[in-house]
Design an enzyme around this catalytic site. Structure first.
Site, short mmCIF file in Angstrom:
data_model
loop_
_atom_site.label_atom_id
_atom_site.label_comp_id
_atom_site.label_asym_id
_atom_site.label_seq_id
_atom_site.Cartn_x
_atom_site.Cartn_y
_atom_site.Cartn_z
CG HIS A 18 86.05 -5.62 37.99
ND1 HIS A 18 85.13 -6.62 38.24
CD2 HIS A 18 87.11 -6.24 37.41
CE1 HIS A 18 85.63 -7.79 37.85
NE2 HIS A 18 86.82 -7.58 37.33
CB CYS A 43 92.11 -10.10 36.30
SG CYS A 43 90.62 -10.20 37.28
NE ARG A 52 89.02 -13.45 40.21
CZ ARG A 52 89.07 -13.44 38.89
NH1 ARG A 52 90.21 -13.64 38.27
NH2 ARG A 52 87.98 -13.26 38.17
#
Lengths: 104, 120, 276
Positions: free
Chosen positions: C194, C237, C233
């Site tokens: 990211h 991940c 989340r």
């Protein structure tokens, strides 16, 4: 550990090794391999770096041992121990290495 | 290291023999190539397409460079194998998973994947 | 001479300053990195996540937002929020400003508790204080509640503070360390995907940029077919890189959220969001 105890352990290990070589892994080999894997997994968990593939391998190893397939159990447990050790190594490495990735 | 020497020797012998006994050895090499390709495309194994374009692969990712002209990029096949085994050696912050070092693929599987990737 | 000048805490802070930049320097560098990398994305657009980087999927997403899939959860959250506990108190009694328009201040470092308090943790602390059972932290009612509270805060600007307390700085640093550390069998850090590879494709999926990540949580995620919290989340991940997830609302994930949200300071609350 005294010398006599040590000697008897050595004999036991030798017998186990010979047994393994001749007739495949036995229940004691499987138990030892699973215990070693579990210890490695725990060390990784304590470092908060456990992989999610390790515990399932240990479960599979236990199932194989329960079904009498000790070779398979040892093989799976060895893989699990490898993963636990690798995760601990990863934690140690990242303890410093992450700093090199920080956006500055 | 001796693995590579053995492999290299085997390769030489195979290719020599290949000239004489085309069918038998060619099948073996094709098999290895097919297996390597299967491993490279398998999402639970190599999953190369997640990050690399491969000529005949659908929906490739682009985190890594396209897998083309591999022989030109890696004149030494062993260097390609080493890159797949643990690419953090050449670049510590690489995003590429260390397939061998972390046991994502077995040594045998890495040999097969290397064969396939090297052919691209 | 130096030794005589620096004593106690001051000394520690000076030593720490050598290895770690101040959080505000970190944030500036973070923002600069993304703006340089994606010069066409407006300074306010990072709250749109991956849709800030891709026009085609942005337009699809805008259409989805016209009939938002989180609407049901918003209704449920509002009702839960306004329903008194058995003792007659409500959530409003636990929060500043009656719990309305406060999302932008979470997570915060509670100097009394000595730890990071996220909105979801505060919701459960409120329940327990009033004799109610705590909710599960990843989905369901907790996401409906924090979703509703985010909704009442839309448009407010994230303003996460790091108080002058070495424990707060340590929490921030731990979150930052987590963010940049490679984990799991696949050896990925949060930043690998990211930050370093934001905007790149993993097969058909574009990797979303870290900047603005927490602003739209909780989210309705099509893949889940339901609402989920930020820690849900994180869980996903971590599994994707083959790391065993750590507990939702444990120290590690709360510190991680603290760091991430600090990086998004200055951006607007736009939760709850809709995501693929």
């Amino acid at each position: 550990m005294n010398i006599r105890k040590q000697a008897s352990v050595s004999v036991a290990v030798l017998l186990l090794a010979t047994g393994t070589a001749l007739a495949g892994a036995g229940t004691a080999d499987a138990d030892a391999a699973i215990a070693a894997a579990e210890a490695a997994r725990k060390a990784a968990a304590e470092a908060k770096f456990e992989w999610n593939t390790t515990a399932p391998l240990i479960e599979e190893a236990k199932a194989a041992a329960a079904a009498g397939d000790f070779d398979k159990a040892v093989d799976l447990a060895t893989k699990a121990k490898f993963q636990g050790d690798a995760a601990v190594a990863q934690a140690k490495h990242e303890a410093e290495a992450w700093k090199g990735a920080v956006i500055r | 290291m001796s693995r590579f020497v053995t492999a290299a020797l085997a390769g030489v012998i195979l290719s020599l023999a290949g000239g004489l006994l085309a069918t038998g050895t060619a099948m073996g090499a094709d098999d290895a190539m097919a297996k390597g390709r299967e491993l490279a495309f398998d999402r639970k194994k190599g999953n190369c397409l997640a990050c690399h374009m491969i000529a005949d692969g659908d929906l490739p990712g682009n985190l890594g460079p396209p897998l083309i002209a591999m022989k030109a990029r890696y004149p030494d096949k062993a260097a390609l194998r080493a890159q797949i085994w643990d690419s953090t050696v050449s670049n510590p912050r690489t995003t590429m998973p260390p397939f061998g070092k972390h046991g994502i693929l077995s040594d045998e599987e890495i040999d097969l994947v290397t064969e396939y990737i090297y052919s691209l | 001479m130096m030794k005589r000048l620096c004593i106690g805490l001051v000394c520690i802070l000076m030593a720490a300053g050598v290895v770690s930049a101040a959080p505000e320097d970190d944030r500036q560098a973070f923002v600069n990195y993304f703006q340089k990398r994606f010069p066409n994305v407006g300074a306010d657009a990072w709250v749109n996540g991956v849709y800030a980087l891709d026009k085609a999927s942005y337009e699809q997403w805008v259409q989805i937002e016209e009939f938002p899939p989180y609407e049901l959860a918003l209704g449920e959250g509002e009702e839960l929020f306004n329903t008194p506990f058995a003792n007659g108190k409500t959530y409003a009694d636990c929060f500043p400003n009656g719990g309305v328009g406060i999302r932008q201040t979470y997570p915060y470092f509670d100097t009394g508790l000595g730890e990071v308090v996220t909105l979801e943790l505060a919701i459960n602390n409120c329940r327990v204080k009033n004799g109610e059972e705590p909710l599960g932290y990843k989905k369901g009612k907790i996401a409906a509640l924090s979703g509703y509270m985010a909704y009442t805060s839309r448009g407010k600007v994230f303003d996460i503070e790091i108080p002058d307390d070495p424990r707060a700085m340590a929490a921030y640093e731990n979150g930052k360390k987590f963010y940049y550390s490679k984990r799991g069998q696949l050896n990925f850090s949060c930043a690998d995907c990211h930050v370093t590879n934001a905007g790149m494709q993993v097969r058909a999926d574009k990797l979303s940029p870290a900047l603005g990540h927490p602003t739209h949580f909780p989210v309705y995620r099509s893949k889940w077919g339901a609402m989920g919290t930020l820690h849900r989340r994180f869980d996903g991940c971590n599994k994707q890189v083959r790391a065993k997830p750590l507990p939702a609302q444990g120290d590690e994930y709360r510190n991680l959220e603290y760091f991430m949200t600090y990086m998004s300071n200055g951006l607007e609350v736009n939760g709850p969001g809709a995501r693929k």
